[in-house]
Every structure is written in C-alpha cells, then in structure tokens.
Motif scaffolding. Structure first.
Motif, mmCIF file in Angstrom:
data_model
loop_
_atom_site.group_PDB
_atom_site.id
_atom_site.type_symbol
_atom_site.label_atom_id
_atom_site.label_comp_id
_atom_site.label_asym_id
_atom_site.label_seq_id
_atom_site.Cartn_x
_atom_site.Cartn_y
_atom_site.Cartn_z
ATOM 1 N N GLU A 1 73.537 14.835 66.088
ATOM 2 C CA GLU A 1 74.398 14.192 65.095
ATOM 3 C C GLU A 1 74.791 15.175 63.995
ATOM 4 O O GLU A 1 75.960 15.279 63.620
ATOM 5 C CB GLU A 1 73.686 12.985 64.481
ATOM 6 C CG GLU A 1 74.557 12.212 63.504
ATOM 7 C CD GLU A 1 73.843 10.990 62.943
ATOM 8 O OE1 GLU A 1 74.339 10.466 61.940
ATOM 9 O OE2 GLU A 1 72.805 10.577 63.498
ATOM 10 N N LYS A 2 73.829 15.909 63.506
ATOM 11 C CA LYS A 2 74.103 16.882 62.452
ATOM 12 C C LYS A 2 75.022 17.994 62.963
ATOM 13 O O LYS A 2 75.914 18.457 62.261
ATOM 14 C CB LYS A 2 72.796 17.461 61.921
ATOM 15 C CG LYS A 2 72.946 18.242 60.641
ATOM 16 C CD LYS A 2 71.590 18.548 60.048
ATOM 17 C CE LYS A 2 71.745 19.208 58.695
ATOM 18 N NZ LYS A 2 70.458 19.447 58.047
ATOM 19 N N ASN B 1 77.287 17.696 65.389
ATOM 20 C CA ASN B 1 78.636 17.120 65.493
ATOM 21 C C ASN B 1 79.308 17.054 64.126
ATOM 22 O O ASN B 1 80.497 17.338 64.002
ATOM 23 C CB ASN B 1 78.579 15.738 66.135
ATOM 24 C CG ASN B 1 78.342 15.812 67.626
ATOM 25 O OD1 ASN B 1 78.698 16.794 68.267
ATOM 26 N ND2 ASN B 1 77.727 14.782 68.179
ATOM 27 N N ASP B 2 78.561 16.670 63.096
ATOM 28 C CA ASP B 2 79.116 16.626 61.734
ATOM 29 C C ASP B 2 79.531 18.022 61.281
ATOM 30 O O ASP B 2 80.581 18.209 60.670
ATOM 31 C CB ASP B 2 78.096 16.055 60.750
ATOM 32 C CG ASP B 2 77.849 14.565 60.958
ATOM 33 O OD1 ASP B 2 76.828 14.080 60.434
ATOM 34 O OD2 ASP B 2 78.666 13.902 61.627
ATOM 35 N N PHE B 3 78.704 18.993 61.584
ATOM 36 C CA PHE B 3 78.997 20.371 61.208
ATOM 37 C C PHE B 3 80.271 20.856 61.882
ATOM 38 O O PHE B 3 81.160 21.431 61.246
ATOM 39 C CB PHE B 3 77.808 21.270 61.579
ATOM 40 C CG PHE B 3 78.017 22.719 61.276
ATOM 41 C CD1 PHE B 3 78.357 23.608 62.275
ATOM 42 C CD2 PHE B 3 77.864 23.199 59.984
ATOM 43 C CE1 PHE B 3 78.535 24.951 61.996
ATOM 44 C CE2 PHE B 3 78.048 24.543 59.696
ATOM 45 C CZ PHE B 3 78.385 25.421 60.699
ATOM 46 N N ILE B 4 80.386 20.616 63.181
ATOM 47 C CA ILE B 4 81.574 21.050 63.924
ATOM 48 C C ILE B 4 82.814 20.315 63.439
ATOM 49 O O ILE B 4 83.880 20.911 63.280
ATOM 50 C CB ILE B 4 81.365 20.862 65.443
ATOM 51 C CG1 ILE B 4 80.280 21.847 65.920
ATOM 52 C CG2 ILE B 4 82.660 21.069 66.216
ATOM 53 C CD1 ILE B 4 79.812 21.614 67.335
ATOM 54 N N SER B 5 82.671 19.038 63.162
ATOM 55 C CA SER B 5 83.803 18.250 62.657
ATOM 56 C C SER B 5 84.319 18.791 61.339
ATOM 57 O O SER B 5 85.515 18.766 61.064
ATOM 58 C CB SER B 5 83.398 16.787 62.473
ATOM 59 O OG SER B 5 83.092 16.214 63.714
ATOM 60 N N ALA B 6 83.423 19.274 60.506
ATOM 61 C CA ALA B 6 83.828 19.805 59.206
ATOM 62 C C ALA B 6 84.763 21.003 59.362
ATOM 63 O O ALA B 6 85.586 21.271 58.495
ATOM 64 C CB ALA B 6 82.594 20.205 58.402
ATOM 65 N N PHE B 7 84.655 21.715 60.485
ATOM 66 C CA PHE B 7 85.478 22.889 60.706
ATOM 67 C C PHE B 7 86.614 22.658 61.694
ATOM 68 O O PHE B 7 87.389 23.557 61.966
ATOM 69 C CB PHE B 7 84.610 24.053 61.210
ATOM 70 C CG PHE B 7 83.673 24.562 60.174
ATOM 71 C CD1 PHE B 7 84.127 25.407 59.172
ATOM 72 C CD2 PHE B 7 82.344 24.188 60.180
ATOM 73 C CE1 PHE B 7 83.258 25.884 58.200
ATOM 74 C CE2 PHE B 7 81.476 24.653 59.216
ATOM 75 C CZ PHE B 7 81.926 25.493 58.221
ATOM 76 N N SER B 8 86.738 21.466 62.207
ATOM 77 C CA SER B 8 87.733 21.221 63.254
ATOM 78 C C SER B 8 89.166 21.427 62.775
ATOM 79 O O SER B 8 90.027 21.806 63.557
ATOM 80 C CB SER B 8 87.577 19.822 63.836
ATOM 81 O OG SER B 8 87.816 18.849 62.837
#
Length: 120
Positions: free
Chosen positions: A104-105, A107-114
C-alpha cells in the motif's frame, strides 16, 4: 571496510603477498595499497582496479564484489568521467527505504510520482 578494500586484502593474503610485494608489482607506494585496503582511498581508478586484479589473479568483478549477493540496488557502481568508481550512496539509501515499504505504501509512493517527469 568496503567490499573492495576487504577483497584486496583477502586476495593479497590468499596469494601470500605482503603490502610491499603488491605495491612493487603495481609500481606504487606501499601506503597506496594500505589506503585502498583501509578505505582511506575509496575512489580507486578503474585502470588501477584492472592492475590490482591482474596482480592478484582475480577478475575485476571478483575484486570489486560486483557479483555479490547484496540486493540489486546496492550493487550499482557508477563510473565517473575520470575513470574512478563510487557507490551512489544516496540512491542506495533511497532504495533501502523504498524496499521496506509494504504494498500500500509503495503504491502511494509511485502514485505521487505518476504525474511527474521522474522516470523509474
């Protein structure tokens, strides 16, 4: 002690060479070999890695430990324009932090840079 320093000492001793023996073979001061083995000098020129490898009858890969079992990100060696190598410590620290993330963390990290221009 760095992997390279440890390996220089290990292979030198395995071959039964003293610091002075290895220094003589490379046509350098004894202190130079001492500094490599004890991490006083950590940016060893790649041509010196090749000379050390030849003198110790090992490959540069064996000498540097690039084929060790450390996590992939911790093995990356970056060659610099002057022919020296240096482990990119900041990148390794980031990889260590990110590798500790749960799904989960992460995915959140990757989403922040998407939406950014940063490429992974």
């Amino acid at each position: 002690m760095s992997r390279v320093g440890e390996n220089i000492r290990k292979y030198r001793q395995k071959k039964g060479m003293s610091l002075q023996d290895l220094a003589n073979e490379l046509k350098v001061q004894r202190q130079t070999i001492y500094k490599y083995e004890n991490d006083v000098v950590t940016n060893i020129p790649i041509d010196r890695i090749k000379q050390l490898s030849a003198a110790l009858d090992v490959t540069p890969v064996q000498l540097t430990g690039w084929n060790d079992s450390r996590p992939r990100g911790q093995q990356k060696i970056h060659l610099h324009p002057r022919g020296t190598f240096k482990v990119n410590q900041k990148r390794n620290q980031a990889i260590k932090i990110v590798s500790s993330f749960d799904d989960e963390k992460l995915n959140d990290f990757i989403s922040a840079f998407s939406d950014s221009k940063i490429e992974f």
